[in-house]
Design an enzyme around this catalytic site. Sequence first.
Site: not given
Length: 493
Positions: A68, A73, A76, A208, A212, A467, A472
């Site tokens: 990772c 991760c 990447k 994935y 990616e 908002h 939302e």
Amino acid sequence: MARKMLADGEAPVADGEQYDYDLFVIGAGSGGVRGSRTAASFGAKVAICELPFHPISSDWQGGHGGTCVIRGCVPKKILVYGASFRGEFEDSKNFGWEINGDINFNWKKLLENKTNEIVRLNGVYQRILGNSGVTMIEGAGSLVDAHTVEVSQPDGSKQRYTAKHILIATGSRAQRVNIPGKELAITSDEALSLEELPKRAVILGGGYIAVEFASIWRGMGAEVDLFYRRELPLRGFDDEMREVVARNLEGRGIKLHPGTNLSELSKTADGIKVVTDKGEELIADVVLFATGRTPNSDRLNLQAAGVEVDQIGAIKVDEYSRTSAPSVWAVGDVTNRINLTPVALMEATCFSKTVFGGQQVKPDYRDVPCAVFSIPPLSVVGLSEQQALEEAKGDILVFTSSFNPMKNSISKRQEKTVMKLVVDAETDRVLGASMCGSDAPEIIQGIAVALKCGATKASFDSTVGIHPSAAEEFVTMRTLTRRVSPSKPKTNL
């Protein structure tokens, strides 16, 4: 003298057995580091072994932080950040920014900064272990028996250590497709450290990593062709969201080749000649195999301790991460459960609490969120619509929203954000949530807390939104999109 951990968390005492350590950990990736330092925090005497650091893994190269941090991760995501600027430059024009002249991208500068960051993080992980009182040993670990680990060095020297408990956290490695010319292809390891940025890239895979890297290389200006066997990428995700991702990839200029495999690679003067199983031919500067990963278990000599593995080499464990050998445990990708870094951290924490903290704690795999860092990203938590239908005893309610984000209304980018909630019709409980759009992982992380707490659709509806924000929309989706019965035929995309 080994030390016995008492169920009530009191200080350990000698139990009459002679061991060098209470715990010996093989592999200093995310799971191994978490397991070792949390065990040490409970008073255990802990050692951990790991291979010497290098950005690209091999039989004798690894590094503290594991896949990772070093070749997964983290690097990447750094490249995803770099690739995202291309779209930002395009979008900025309608916001009044006038960019005159060429905008040049310096791949080597990004690569240097990426490497500097993972070197820094490798050092951070070493300091974390040292500050926790964990003994760090460099080398490749393997089992001699259920209480003995042999650590080997590249020069052939070996040293043995005994431990009351052994934790295996060796992760996984990228696999290659067995076709003629496979040696010409690279895996994600090499893709993160290419000396030159490719102008023409071919990617094989629909998961994935494939999606990616397609986004990364296209964002940096390369021509990208993505090949995968199914009709849609990202098998296992919600089918509706997979369609959204596919549209976005094509919208960003990535050429998709569904239902297509590669059959042969060969070297030519112009680059790598790629031949598909449909007879198509194209030339690429780089070919990436992103077709899955294999548990890193083949060099551990597991049979010496009676540790069982499945047909792909994943270590078999019970619900507490214990192997078939009572003193040997395993966490993370090497067990092939849910192969995500945060899951490995959870498993390792539960292991330490169970074995050394006097707490019987099992990992909870319900409502684990995840993200695909495509551009824009996809993030999900809970059940997909298809999974909900398989598990449901009654109807499910599906709420969806597809809208043009405020930013895109000015930039004129034709790329919608899509959100989805899957709800149990009888209980009103939200079973799953998904989003494809800017900041999706940041938003879904918060939604994951709600699902973990058992939130109902009424809970979402009664929540006041922020908002203006995309988030939302999750609390304003009050119009039912469809009601679906479990008897509806399943898809096979």
